[in-house]
Design a protein around this motif. Structure first.
Motif, PDB file in Angstrom:
ATOM      1  N   LEU A  11      44.692  35.199  44.894  1.00  0.00           N
ATOM      2  CA  LEU A  11      43.791  34.047  44.847  1.00  0.00           C
ATOM      3  C   LEU A  11      42.338  34.452  45.057  1.00  0.00           C
ATOM      4  CD1 LEU A  11      45.831  31.318  46.756  1.00  0.00           C
ATOM      5  CD2 LEU A  11      45.321  31.426  44.311  1.00  0.00           C
ATOM      6  N   LEU A  12      42.114  35.432  45.916  1.00  0.00           N
ATOM      7  CA  LEU A  12      40.753  35.900  46.164  1.00  0.00           C
ATOM      8  C   LEU A  12      40.175  36.576  44.916  1.00  0.00           C
ATOM      9  CD1 LEU A  12      38.458  36.285  48.207  1.00  0.00           C
ATOM     10  CD2 LEU A  12      39.543  38.454  48.842  1.00  0.00           C
ATOM     11  N   SER A  15      39.571  33.908  42.284  1.00  0.00           N
ATOM     12  CA  SER A  15      38.427  33.075  42.671  1.00  0.00           C
ATOM     13  C   SER A  15      37.104  33.789  42.414  1.00  0.00           C
ATOM     14  CB  SER A  15      38.512  32.690  44.146  1.00  0.00           C
ATOM     15  OG  SER A  15      39.659  31.938  44.389  1.00  0.00           O
ATOM     16  N   LEU A  16      37.029  35.040  42.803  1.00  0.00           N
ATOM     17  CA  LEU A  16      35.796  35.797  42.581  1.00  0.00           C
ATOM     18  C   LEU A  16      35.489  35.927  41.089  1.00  0.00           C
ATOM     19  CD1 LEU A  16      36.123  38.638  45.258  1.00  0.00           C
ATOM     20  CD2 LEU A  16      34.460  36.758  45.233  1.00  0.00           C
ATOM     21  N   ILE A  18      36.502  33.968  38.640  1.00  0.00           N
ATOM     22  CA  ILE A  18      36.152  32.662  38.071  1.00  0.00           C
ATOM     23  C   ILE A  18      34.729  32.274  38.473  1.00  0.00           C
ATOM     24  CG2 ILE A  18      36.655  30.186  38.208  1.00  0.00           C
ATOM     25  CD1 ILE A  18      39.610  30.927  38.100  1.00  0.00           C
ATOM     26  N   ILE A  19      34.353  32.536  39.707  1.00  0.00           N
ATOM     27  CA  ILE A  19      32.980  32.254  40.141  1.00  0.00           C
ATOM     28  C   ILE A  19      32.001  33.082  39.321  1.00  0.00           C
ATOM     29  CG2 ILE A  19      31.348  32.549  42.052  1.00  0.00           C
ATOM     30  CD1 ILE A  19      33.698  31.790  43.928  1.00  0.00           C
TER      31      ILE A  19
END
Length: 159
Positions: A11-12, A15-16, A18-19
């Protein structure tokens, strides 16, 4: 406990990436808001400070996500002979690792080209340079898929 850490790591990384992808696409939007004059394939445009900052942030976060994926997935460089003798899971892990490096190189190159074209000291006229930042942003999201695939296959190969 190990599964929780694995899910958190995936997930990390996602998330990174996608950001970073969203920042790259927003940098492209900020770049398109600046004034530009276009004549056939030649274009003159003002650099955008917002696009510069957003592109720089996207490139930094992409780099962090890549380092994190490689550190958590474990870097197991093998010789050609060891790869041929390895299990299919290990071979898939190595293929995903290679793809993450290729996507990183292309995506980072696109972001850097977009960053350079929006540097404050560059009011440029020349051939049109469109969509470098948005392509780099999209490749950040593709990087997420291969980075997670690498993490999952490399940790399952260890089990």
């Amino acid at each position: 406990m190990g599964k929780f850490i694995g899910i958190f790591a995936c997930l990390l990384i996602v998330s990174l990436d996608i950001i970073a992808g969203v920042l790259g696409i927003r940098a492209e939007a900020a770049q398109n808001e600046e004034k530009h004059l276009r004549l056939w394939i030649f274009e003159c445009k003002e650099p955008s400070h917002d696009a510069y900052v957003l592109g720089l942030a996207a490139a930094s976060i992409l780099g962090i996500a890549h380092v994190l994926a490689n550190l958590l997935g474990g870097c197991s460089a093998c010789t050609q002979e060891e790869i041929h003798k390895a299990s299919p899971t290990k071979q898939l892990s190595m293929a995903c690792l290679v793809f993450t490096w290729i996507i990183l190189a292309v995506g980072m190159s696109m972001l850097v080209i977009g960053i350079i074209s929006n540097h404050k000291s560059r009011a440029s006229c020349g051939f049109t340079h469109h969509h470098f930042l948005s392509i780099g942003g999209i490749l950040c999201m593709v990087h997420a898929m291969f980075a997670v695939a690498y993490y999952v296959t490399s940790t399952s190969a260890l089990d």
